[in-house]
Design a protein around this motif. Structure first.
Motif, PDB file in Angstrom:
ATOM      1  N   THR A  10     -25.187   6.242 -14.179  1.00  0.00           N
ATOM      2  CA  THR A  10     -23.780   6.335 -13.806  1.00  0.00           C
ATOM      3  C   THR A  10     -23.316   5.009 -13.206  1.00  0.00           C
ATOM      4  OG1 THR A  10     -24.400   7.209 -11.640  1.00  0.00           O
ATOM      5  CG2 THR A  10     -23.948   8.802 -13.390  1.00  0.00           C
ATOM      6  N   ALA A  11     -22.030   4.782 -13.249  1.00  0.00           N
ATOM      7  CA  ALA A  11     -21.481   3.539 -12.722  1.00  0.00           C
ATOM      8  C   ALA A  11     -21.684   3.465 -11.215  1.00  0.00           C
ATOM      9  CB  ALA A  11     -20.001   3.428 -13.050  1.00  0.00           C
ATOM     10  N   LEU A  12     -22.105   2.301 -10.743  1.00  0.00           N
ATOM     11  CA  LEU A  12     -22.205   2.076  -9.308  1.00  0.00           C
ATOM     12  C   LEU A  12     -20.808   1.988  -8.696  1.00  0.00           C
ATOM     13  CD1 LEU A  12     -24.959  -0.702  -9.385  1.00  0.00           C
ATOM     14  CD2 LEU A  12     -25.268   1.624  -8.504  1.00  0.00           C
ATOM     15  N   ASP A  13     -20.686   2.436  -7.463  1.00  0.00           N
ATOM     16  CA  ASP A  13     -19.407   2.294  -6.766  1.00  0.00           C
ATOM     17  C   ASP A  13     -19.129   0.808  -6.529  1.00  0.00           C
ATOM     18  OD1 ASP A  13     -19.049   5.024  -6.670  1.00  0.00           O
ATOM     19  OD2 ASP A  13     -19.871   5.245  -4.653  1.00  0.00           O
ATOM     20  N   ALA A  14     -17.975   0.373  -6.988  1.00  0.00           N
ATOM     21  CA  ALA A  14     -17.630  -1.048  -6.940  1.00  0.00           C
ATOM     22  C   ALA A  14     -16.687  -1.340  -5.784  1.00  0.00           C
ATOM     23  CB  ALA A  14     -16.985  -1.473  -8.250  1.00  0.00           C
ATOM     24  N   VAL A  15     -16.815  -2.555  -5.249  1.00  0.00           N
ATOM     25  CA  VAL A  15     -15.895  -3.052  -4.230  1.00  0.00           C
ATOM     26  C   VAL A  15     -15.482  -4.461  -4.625  1.00  0.00           C
ATOM     27  CG1 VAL A  15     -15.542  -3.600  -1.802  1.00  0.00           C
ATOM     28  CG2 VAL A  15     -17.038  -1.691  -2.433  1.00  0.00           C
ATOM     29  N   ILE A  16     -14.179  -4.683  -4.765  1.00  0.00           N
ATOM     30  CA  ILE A  16     -13.651  -6.009  -5.093  1.00  0.00           C
ATOM     31  C   ILE A  16     -12.560  -6.329  -4.084  1.00  0.00           C
ATOM     32  CG2 ILE A  16     -12.817  -7.535  -6.910  1.00  0.00           C
ATOM     33  CD1 ILE A  16     -13.476  -5.366  -8.938  1.00  0.00           C
ATOM     34  N   GLU A  17     -12.603  -7.537  -3.569  1.00  0.00           N
ATOM     35  CA  GLU A  17     -11.703  -7.914  -2.480  1.00  0.00           C
ATOM     36  C   GLU A  17     -11.008  -9.222  -2.816  1.00  0.00           C
ATOM     37  OE1 GLU A  17     -12.981  -9.310   1.774  1.00  0.00           O
ATOM     38  OE2 GLU A  17     -13.333  -7.150   1.565  1.00  0.00           O
ATOM     39  N   THR A  18      -9.702  -9.232  -2.672  1.00  0.00           N
ATOM     40  CA  THR A  18      -8.960 -10.464  -2.923  1.00  0.00           C
ATOM     41  C   THR A  18      -9.240 -11.488  -1.822  1.00  0.00           C
ATOM     42  OG1 THR A  18      -7.009  -9.868  -1.627  1.00  0.00           O
ATOM     43  CG2 THR A  18      -7.084  -9.110  -3.920  1.00  0.00           C
ATOM     44  N   GLY A  19      -8.957 -12.733  -2.129  1.00  0.00           N
ATOM     45  CA  GLY A  19      -8.900 -13.715  -1.068  1.00  0.00           C
ATOM     46  C   GLY A  19      -7.691 -13.443  -0.191  1.00  0.00           C
ATOM     47  N   GLU A  20      -7.574 -14.173   0.897  1.00  0.00           N
ATOM     48  CA  GLU A  20      -6.456 -13.968   1.816  1.00  0.00           C
ATOM     49  C   GLU A  20      -5.222 -14.692   1.269  1.00  0.00           C
ATOM     50  OE1 GLU A  20      -7.130 -13.052   6.309  1.00  0.00           O
ATOM     51  OE2 GLU A  20      -7.051 -15.218   6.009  1.00  0.00           O
ATOM     52  N   PHE A  21      -4.085 -13.981   1.263  1.00  0.00           N
ATOM     53  CA  PHE A  21      -2.858 -14.573   0.726  1.00  0.00           C
ATOM     54  C   PHE A  21      -1.711 -14.387   1.704  1.00  0.00           C
ATOM     55  CE2 PHE A  21      -3.249 -10.245  -0.815  1.00  0.00           C
ATOM     56  CZ  PHE A  21      -1.991  -9.689  -0.623  1.00  0.00           C
ATOM     57  N   GLN A  22      -0.706 -15.240   1.573  1.00  0.00           N
ATOM     58  CA  GLN A  22       0.494 -15.196   2.412  1.00  0.00           C
ATOM     59  C   GLN A  22       1.695 -14.983   1.500  1.00  0.00           C
ATOM     60  OE1 GLN A  22       1.402 -18.806   4.559  1.00  0.00           O
ATOM     61  NE2 GLN A  22       2.373 -17.680   6.242  1.00  0.00           N
ATOM     62  N   PRO A  23       2.262 -13.770   1.453  1.00  0.00           N
ATOM     63  CA  PRO A  23       3.366 -13.499   0.534  1.00  0.00           C
ATOM     64  C   PRO A  23       4.563 -14.423   0.725  1.00  0.00           C
ATOM     65  CG  PRO A  23       2.478 -11.449   1.421  1.00  0.00           C
ATOM     66  CD  PRO A  23       1.852 -12.563   2.194  1.00  0.00           C
ATOM     67  N   LEU A  24       4.885 -14.744   1.978  1.00  0.00           N
ATOM     68  CA  LEU A  24       6.034 -15.608   2.286  1.00  0.00           C
ATOM     69  C   LEU A  24       5.553 -16.790   3.102  1.00  0.00           C
ATOM     70  CD1 LEU A  24       8.606 -12.842   3.267  1.00  0.00           C
ATOM     71  CD2 LEU A  24       8.574 -14.186   1.153  1.00  0.00           C
ATOM     72  N   PRO A  25       5.485 -17.962   2.509  1.00  0.00           N
ATOM     73  CA  PRO A  25       4.995 -19.137   3.248  1.00  0.00           C
ATOM     74  C   PRO A  25       5.740 -19.321   4.557  1.00  0.00           C
ATOM     75  CG  PRO A  25       5.236 -19.659   0.926  1.00  0.00           C
ATOM     76  CD  PRO A  25       5.843 -18.296   1.121  1.00  0.00           C
ATOM     77  N   GLY A  26       4.990 -19.446   5.651  1.00  0.00           N
ATOM     78  CA  GLY A  26       5.573 -19.678   6.956  1.00  0.00           C
ATOM     79  C   GLY A  26       6.173 -18.449   7.615  1.00  0.00           C
ATOM     80  N   ARG A  27       6.076 -17.268   6.974  1.00  0.00           N
ATOM     81  CA  ARG A  27       6.710 -16.060   7.503  1.00  0.00           C
ATOM     82  C   ARG A  27       5.705 -14.923   7.564  1.00  0.00           C
ATOM     83  NH1 ARG A  27      12.256 -15.683   6.388  1.00  0.00           N
ATOM     84  NH2 ARG A  27      12.144 -13.750   7.601  1.00  0.00           N
ATOM     85  N   ARG A  28       5.925 -14.010   8.481  1.00  0.00           N
ATOM     86  CA  ARG A  28       5.210 -12.747   8.476  1.00  0.00           C
ATOM     87  C   ARG A  28       5.870 -11.820   7.476  1.00  0.00           C
ATOM     88  NH1 ARG A  28       6.065  -9.986  12.643  1.00  0.00           N
ATOM     89  NH2 ARG A  28       4.120  -8.778  12.701  1.00  0.00           N
ATOM     90  N   SER A  29       5.115 -10.857   6.982  1.00  0.00           N
ATOM     91  CA  SER A  29       5.665  -9.930   5.998  1.00  0.00           C
ATOM     92  C   SER A  29       5.084  -8.544   6.213  1.00  0.00           C
ATOM     93  CB  SER A  29       5.352 -10.409   4.581  1.00  0.00           C
ATOM     94  OG  SER A  29       3.949 -10.498   4.386  1.00  0.00           O
ATOM     95  N   MET A  30       5.789  -7.548   5.721  1.00  0.00           N
ATOM     96  CA  MET A  30       5.297  -6.180   5.724  1.00  0.00           C
ATOM     97  C   MET A  30       5.046  -5.761   4.272  1.00  0.00           C
ATOM     98  SD  MET A  30       6.944  -2.561   6.994  1.00  0.00           S
ATOM     99  CE  MET A  30       8.055  -2.455   5.572  1.00  0.00           C
ATOM    100  N   ILE A  31       3.812  -5.488   3.938  1.00  0.00           N
ATOM    101  CA  ILE A  31       3.482  -4.972   2.610  1.00  0.00           C
ATOM    102  C   ILE A  31       3.632  -3.457   2.645  1.00  0.00           C
ATOM    103  CG2 ILE A  31       1.614  -4.650   0.937  1.00  0.00           C
ATOM    104  CD1 ILE A  31       0.644  -7.410   1.570  1.00  0.00           C
ATOM    105  N   ASN A  32       4.418  -2.914   1.691  1.00  0.00           N
ATOM    106  CA  ASN A  32       4.666  -1.469   1.688  1.00  0.00           C
ATOM    107  C   ASN A  32       4.182  -0.762   0.432  1.00  0.00           C
ATOM    108  OD1 ASN A  32       6.619  -2.202  -0.221  1.00  0.00           O
ATOM    109  ND2 ASN A  32       8.249  -2.261   1.320  1.00  0.00           N
ATOM    110  N   ARG A  33       3.646  -1.524  -0.528  1.00  0.00           N
ATOM    111  CA  ARG A  33       3.117  -0.867  -1.738  1.00  0.00           C
ATOM    112  C   ARG A  33       2.071  -1.769  -2.369  1.00  0.00           C
ATOM    113  NH1 ARG A  33       3.439  -1.241  -7.220  1.00  0.00           N
ATOM    114  NH2 ARG A  33       4.673  -3.138  -6.932  1.00  0.00           N
ATOM    115  N   VAL A  34       0.986  -1.157  -2.797  1.00  0.00           N
ATOM    116  CA  VAL A  34      -0.065  -1.860  -3.532  1.00  0.00           C
ATOM    117  C   VAL A  34      -0.408  -1.051  -4.774  1.00  0.00           C
ATOM    118  CG1 VAL A  34      -2.429  -2.734  -3.491  1.00  0.00           C
ATOM    119  CG2 VAL A  34      -1.032  -2.850  -1.414  1.00  0.00           C
TER     120      VAL A  34
END
Length: 485
Positions: free
Chosen positions: A387-411
């Motif tokens: 059976t398939a092993l449980d996978a974990v994939i993680e993005t690098g760290e990103f900044q949606p708005l350069p120089g600004r804080r942001s609220m992510i509300n959907r992935v």
């Protein structure tokens, strides 16, 4: 879309050219994506103890013979009952940190390990191993170079290479007529660690790489030092694919092309690997093999959490020049060939065709196909077809708005596969010195979205994927700007 990118944990967390910080239990796939990796599935009975070497030989008529060795015995696979039967020449006493190596010279299979006489098996006629004729020295390594059997790291010296008479594996007395002879490799290279055979021999020492080239009598072989700055401390890390040889040196992963070494892990996985490696067990327990179907070379190794056996793997797709990693327990990684089964001998694998773990046209059953396999911790030969092993994939760290804080509300995870189940976890930070903390996992809804509400300057997304998938590419995210502070 935020792509997962290639697995490159040695790079900075933020703005690291789209590199994934985790790509666990997956195989690299085109366009910097990933595919699921299957778990091990046993296809044989058990050896008597931990496997310390295995080999697949093939006769001229295509019949395949599988061999394995442990601390006290050599075994041959029997398709009539899927067992490994004892075919030892008495009882061996293999040191815990030694391994068996095998080579095929015509119809003769040769097995060597430090402290034991080289062993021989004649395909098609032997019922047990016997001492190799001609009284060759004990040796840790064996290869076939042109028409010679070559032994390395022998009783005559850890830096010694010795070869048989031309075309005769049972003649070892030094002779200008038969061309049997030996060579001590002088200098700071250290122990002979592995010999790769073929038209010429490639000799990996601890700190150097030499080539032995056939020139005929009286020299027989010319020895040339080609790599002065690196070799390998890990004999099992060396895996050959044609003229390319992959290996782990003191400073990272390399591929040798016959004349020079090219780094393949620099600024990607070298530092992460060595920080996780349990070096107290690594010299004997690291093993490697190549899967030409998946176009990957895999290394299994004991991590810092291991008590001895390998518990992790590093995977390199040499066609895509991409990495991934995995976590599973094993004793050794081997490249074998499927022995072939009849409908009658399949009963020894399963009494019910409907419950076979693999389809009838699987390479496991058809015979003669190259397979990347392991011996699992039950001492059984196993394939990566469970059976398939449980996978974990993680993005690098990103900044949606350069120089600004942001609220992510959907992935939205971009993961293909009808049976897969994916959850996501978010890790927001405002400054690089903040500790990394992932929030509670969120499941996808009926539209494939994961509703979240996460505030921060920098964000990272972790995808947890179960039940197998075709491709995992990245995540779509939506966000809103937050106020400046």
């Amino acid at each position: 879309m935020i792509p997962f990118g290639e697995y490159a944990p040695d790079r900075p967390d933020f703005n690291n050219s789209g590199g994934a910080t985790i790509a666990k239990n997956v195989l690299p796939a085109p366009d910097k994506s990933y595919r699921s990796l299957s778990s091990q599935s046993a296809v044989s009975g058990a050896l008597g103890a931990r496997c310390q070497g295995a080999f697949a030989a093939q006769q001229a008529d295509g019949e395949v013979a599988l061999f394995a060795g442990d601390v006290s015995k050599l075994y041959k696979f029997d398709t009539s009952d899927a067992s490994f039967g004892d075919v030892s020449n008495g009882t061996y006493s293999v040191v815990t940190d030694e391994n068996w190596e095998f080579a095929q010279f015509g119809t003769t299979v040769i097995a060597v390990t430090g402290g034991e006489n080289p062993q021989a098996w004649t395909l098609g006629s032997s019922s047990a191993f016997t001492d190799l004729g001609g009284s060759p020295p004990t040796a840790r390594h064996v290869a076939i170079v042109r028409d010679f059997v070559v032994l390395g790291n022998t009783a005559g010296g850890t830096n010694q290479v010795r070869w048989s008479a031309i075309g005769d594996e049972s003649s070892w007395s030094t002779s200008a007529t038969t061309q049997a002879d030996q060579q001590d490799i002088k200098g700071p290279g250290g122990w002979v660690q592995r010999i790769i055979g073929g038209e010429y021999g490639t000799i990996f020492l601890e700190h150097e790489i030499h080539r032995m080239t056939y020139v005929g009598s009286p020299l027989v072989f010319r020895f040339d030092l080609l790599e002065k700055t690196r070799g390998t401390p890990y004999p099992g890390s060396v895996a050959a694919l044609g003229r390319d040889v992959f290996y782990i040196s003191d400073d990272g992963f390399y591929v040798w092309n016959g004349t020079s070494s090219t780094p393949i892990g620099t600024d990607r996985i070298d530092k992460t690997f060595f920080a996780d490696l349990n070096d107290g067990h690594a010299r004997a327990r690291i093993s490697s093999a190549i899967d030409p179907i998946e176009k990957v070379v895999m290394w299994v190794y004991p991590s810092m959490t291991s008590s001895g056996n390998p518990d992790k793997a590093i995977i390199f797709n040499y066609s895509l020049n991409q990495w991934s990693h995995a976590e599973f327990d094993s004793e050794i990684l081997v490249r074998m060939m499927s022995p072939g089964y009849t409908m009658e001998t399949l009963d020894n694998v399963s009494g019910n065709l409907d419950t076979l773990a693999h389809s009838l046209d699987s390479r496991i059953f058809t015979g003669g196909e190259l397979l990347l396999q392991t011996f699992d911790t039950d001492h059984k030969l196993a394939s990566f077809t469970g059976t398939a092993l449980d996978a974990v994939i993680e993005t690098g760290e990103f900044q949606p708005l350069p120089g600004r804080r942001s609220m992510i509300n959907r992935v939205r995870p971009i993961v293909d596969g009808s049976s897969q189940t994916t959850t996501i976890q978010m890790a927001p930070r405002n400054v690089g010195s903040d500790s990394l903390s992932f929030e509670t996992a969120v499941s996808t809804n009926t539209t494939g979205d994961c509703p979240v509400r996460v505030n921060g300057r920098y964000h990272r997304v972790r995808c947890n994927i179960s039940d197998g998938f075709d491709f995992a590419q990245g995540v779509d995210v939506t966000w809103k700007a937050r106020g400046r502070r």
